[in-house]
Write a protein that holds these residues in place. Structure first.
Motif, PDB file in Angstrom:
ATOM      1  N   GLY A 177       0.808  -1.209   0.000  1.00  0.00           N
ATOM      2  CA  GLY A 177       0.000   0.000   0.000  1.00  0.00           C
ATOM      3  C   GLY A 177       0.842   1.260   0.000  1.00  0.00           C
ATOM      4  N   GLU A 178       2.096   1.164   0.436  1.00  0.00           N
ATOM      5  CA  GLU A 178       2.990   2.318   0.410  1.00  0.00           C
ATOM      6  C   GLU A 178       3.988   2.143  -0.724  1.00  0.00           C
ATOM      7  N   LYS A 179       3.688   2.785  -1.833  1.00  0.00           N
ATOM      8  CA  LYS A 179       4.525   2.673  -3.016  1.00  0.00           C
ATOM      9  C   LYS A 179       5.919   3.234  -2.739  1.00  0.00           C
ATOM     10  N   ALA A 180       6.944   2.484  -3.131  1.00  0.00           N
ATOM     11  CA  ALA A 180       8.325   2.937  -2.962  1.00  0.00           C
ATOM     12  C   ALA A 180       8.577   4.139  -3.869  1.00  0.00           C
ATOM     13  N   SER A 181       9.270   5.118  -3.342  1.00  0.00           N
ATOM     14  CA  SER A 181       9.596   6.306  -4.124  1.00  0.00           C
ATOM     15  C   SER A 181      10.790   6.006  -5.033  1.00  0.00           C
ATOM     16  N   GLU A 182      10.959   6.821  -6.050  1.00  0.00           N
ATOM     17  CA  GLU A 182      12.116   6.671  -6.934  1.00  0.00           C
ATOM     18  C   GLU A 182      13.410   6.837  -6.145  1.00  0.00           C
ATOM     19  N   GLN A 183      13.412   7.737  -5.174  1.00  0.00           N
ATOM     20  CA  GLN A 183      14.594   7.952  -4.349  1.00  0.00           C
ATOM     21  C   GLN A 183      14.937   6.687  -3.554  1.00  0.00           C
ATOM     22  N   GLN A 184      13.925   6.033  -2.973  1.00  0.00           N
ATOM     23  CA  GLN A 184      14.163   4.795  -2.231  1.00  0.00           C
ATOM     24  C   GLN A 184      14.702   3.706  -3.148  1.00  0.00           C
ATOM     25  N   LEU A 185      14.117   3.580  -4.334  1.00  0.00           N
ATOM     26  CA  LEU A 185      14.545   2.546  -5.276  1.00  0.00           C
ATOM     27  C   LEU A 185      15.971   2.805  -5.753  1.00  0.00           C
ATOM     28  N   ASN A 186      16.268   4.042  -6.098  1.00  0.00           N
ATOM     29  CA  ASN A 186      17.625   4.391  -6.530  1.00  0.00           C
ATOM     30  C   ASN A 186      18.640   4.114  -5.437  1.00  0.00           C
ATOM     31  N   SER A 187      18.294   4.466  -4.222  1.00  0.00           N
ATOM     32  CA  SER A 187      19.201   4.276  -3.093  1.00  0.00           C
ATOM     33  C   SER A 187      19.473   2.790  -2.842  1.00  0.00           C
ATOM     34  N   ALA A 188      18.435   1.975  -2.917  1.00  0.00           N
ATOM     35  CA  ALA A 188      18.566   0.549  -2.603  1.00  0.00           C
ATOM     36  C   ALA A 188      19.094  -0.284  -3.764  1.00  0.00           C
ATOM     37  N   PHE A 189      18.647   0.027  -4.988  1.00  0.00           N
ATOM     38  CA  PHE A 189      18.942  -0.833  -6.134  1.00  0.00           C
ATOM     39  C   PHE A 189      19.771  -0.146  -7.224  1.00  0.00           C
ATOM     40  N   ASN A 190      20.086   1.130  -7.047  1.00  0.00           N
ATOM     41  CA  ASN A 190      20.782   1.914  -8.071  1.00  0.00           C
ATOM     42  C   ASN A 190      20.029   1.894  -9.388  1.00  0.00           C
ATOM     43  N   SER A 191      18.707   1.846  -9.294  1.00  0.00           N
ATOM     44  CA  SER A 191      17.871   1.770 -10.486  1.00  0.00           C
ATOM     45  C   SER A 191      16.430   2.104 -10.108  1.00  0.00           C
ATOM     46  N   VAL A 192      15.660   2.509 -11.100  1.00  0.00           N
ATOM     47  CA  VAL A 192      14.214   2.631 -10.933  1.00  0.00           C
ATOM     48  C   VAL A 192      13.511   1.728 -11.945  1.00  0.00           C
ATOM     49  N   ASP A 193      14.287   0.904 -12.639  1.00  0.00           N
ATOM     50  CA  ASP A 193      13.750  -0.022 -13.627  1.00  0.00           C
ATOM     51  C   ASP A 193      13.017  -1.159 -12.914  1.00  0.00           C
ATOM     52  N   THR A 194      11.717  -1.223 -13.096  1.00  0.00           N
ATOM     53  CA  THR A 194      10.889  -2.203 -12.398  1.00  0.00           C
ATOM     54  C   THR A 194      11.357  -3.628 -12.644  1.00  0.00           C
ATOM     55  N   LYS A 195      11.665  -3.961 -13.880  1.00  0.00           N
ATOM     56  CA  LYS A 195      12.086  -5.339 -14.184  1.00  0.00           C
ATOM     57  C   LYS A 195      13.372  -5.705 -13.453  1.00  0.00           C
ATOM     58  N   ALA A 196      14.332  -4.813 -13.415  1.00  0.00           N
ATOM     59  CA  ALA A 196      15.596  -5.086 -12.722  1.00  0.00           C
ATOM     60  C   ALA A 196      15.369  -5.251 -11.219  1.00  0.00           C
ATOM     61  N   ILE A 197      14.504  -4.423 -10.662  1.00  0.00           N
ATOM     62  CA  ILE A 197      14.237  -4.495  -9.226  1.00  0.00           C
ATOM     63  C   ILE A 197      13.458  -5.759  -8.882  1.00  0.00           C
ATOM     64  N   VAL A 198      12.477  -6.113  -9.706  1.00  0.00           N
ATOM     65  CA  VAL A 198      11.731  -7.358  -9.488  1.00  0.00           C
ATOM     66  C   VAL A 198      12.689  -8.547  -9.526  1.00  0.00           C
ATOM     67  N   LYS A 199      13.620  -8.535 -10.469  1.00  0.00           N
ATOM     68  CA  LYS A 199      14.607  -9.613 -10.563  1.00  0.00           C
ATOM     69  C   LYS A 199      15.403  -9.712  -9.260  1.00  0.00           C
ATOM     70  N   ASP A 200      15.857  -8.580  -8.761  1.00  0.00           N
ATOM     71  CA  ASP A 200      16.633  -8.568  -7.511  1.00  0.00           C
ATOM     72  C   ASP A 200      15.796  -9.105  -6.349  1.00  0.00           C
ATOM     73  N   ILE A 201      14.546  -8.679  -6.257  1.00  0.00           N
ATOM     74  CA  ILE A 201      13.671  -9.157  -5.180  1.00  0.00           C
ATOM     75  C   ILE A 201      13.438 -10.657  -5.305  1.00  0.00           C
ATOM     76  N   VAL A 202      13.216 -11.133  -6.512  1.00  0.00           N
ATOM     77  CA  VAL A 202      12.996 -12.568  -6.732  1.00  0.00           C
ATOM     78  C   VAL A 202      14.243 -13.372  -6.388  1.00  0.00           C
ATOM     79  N   MET A 203      15.399 -12.891  -6.789  1.00  0.00           N
ATOM     80  CA  MET A 203      16.643 -13.632  -6.558  1.00  0.00           C
ATOM     81  C   MET A 203      17.039 -13.637  -5.081  1.00  0.00           C
ATOM     82  N   ASN A 204      16.730 -12.573  -4.357  1.00  0.00           N
ATOM     83  CA  ASN A 204      17.222 -12.424  -2.994  1.00  0.00           C
ATOM     84  C   ASN A 204      16.142 -12.353  -1.911  1.00  0.00           C
ATOM     85  N   GLY A 205      14.897 -12.290  -2.336  1.00  0.00           N
ATOM     86  CA  GLY A 205      13.807 -12.083  -1.370  1.00  0.00           C
ATOM     87  C   GLY A 205      13.242 -13.365  -0.793  1.00  0.00           C
TER      88      GLY A 205
END
Length: 110
Positions: A79-107
């Motif tokens: 319900g609390e959408k991650a901000s672009e700043q949070q995504l950039n800080s955590a994943f060095n990206s705002v690309d949804t596919k790249a972040i989903v991949k990281d979450i799937v691989m490590n989550g």
């Protein structure tokens, strides 16, 4: 600036409630849990990906991406959408596919 609200219930999805067909997966980066909501049919595919991460192909990741119940990445709670700043800080990206991949691989499933 307040956080944007984009709860899956707005789309008729209730994650982790039996019979709704949706599950959540989270990956903690620093102090923030990043969460995605997936169709529960992807669970076995994700478990296989995590067992053999060296054999993951674009086709498998495409299947995971297409199984997103909602194409949002949440921060700390659904319900609390991650901000672009949070995504950039955590994943060095705002690309949804790249972040989903990281979450799937490590989550982990919630």
């Amino acid at each position: 600036m307040g956080k944007q609200q984009a709860h899956p219930k707005q789309h008729g999805i209730v994650p982790n409630k039996e019979g709704t067909g949706a599950i959540t997966m989270a990956h903690k980066v620093e102090n923030t849990h990043f969460i995605i909501v997936l169709d529960d049919s992807a669970k076995s595919l994700i478990e296989e990906i995590q067992k053999h991460p060296d054999k993951v192909g674009d086709e498998q990741l495409g299947q995971v991406y297409s199984s997103l119940a909602i194409e949002e990445i949440y921060a700390d709670k659904v319900g609390e959408k991650a901000s672009e700043q949070q995504l950039n800080s955590a994943f060095n990206s705002v690309d949804t596919k790249a972040i989903v991949k990281d979450i799937v691989m490590n989550g982990k499933f919630h």
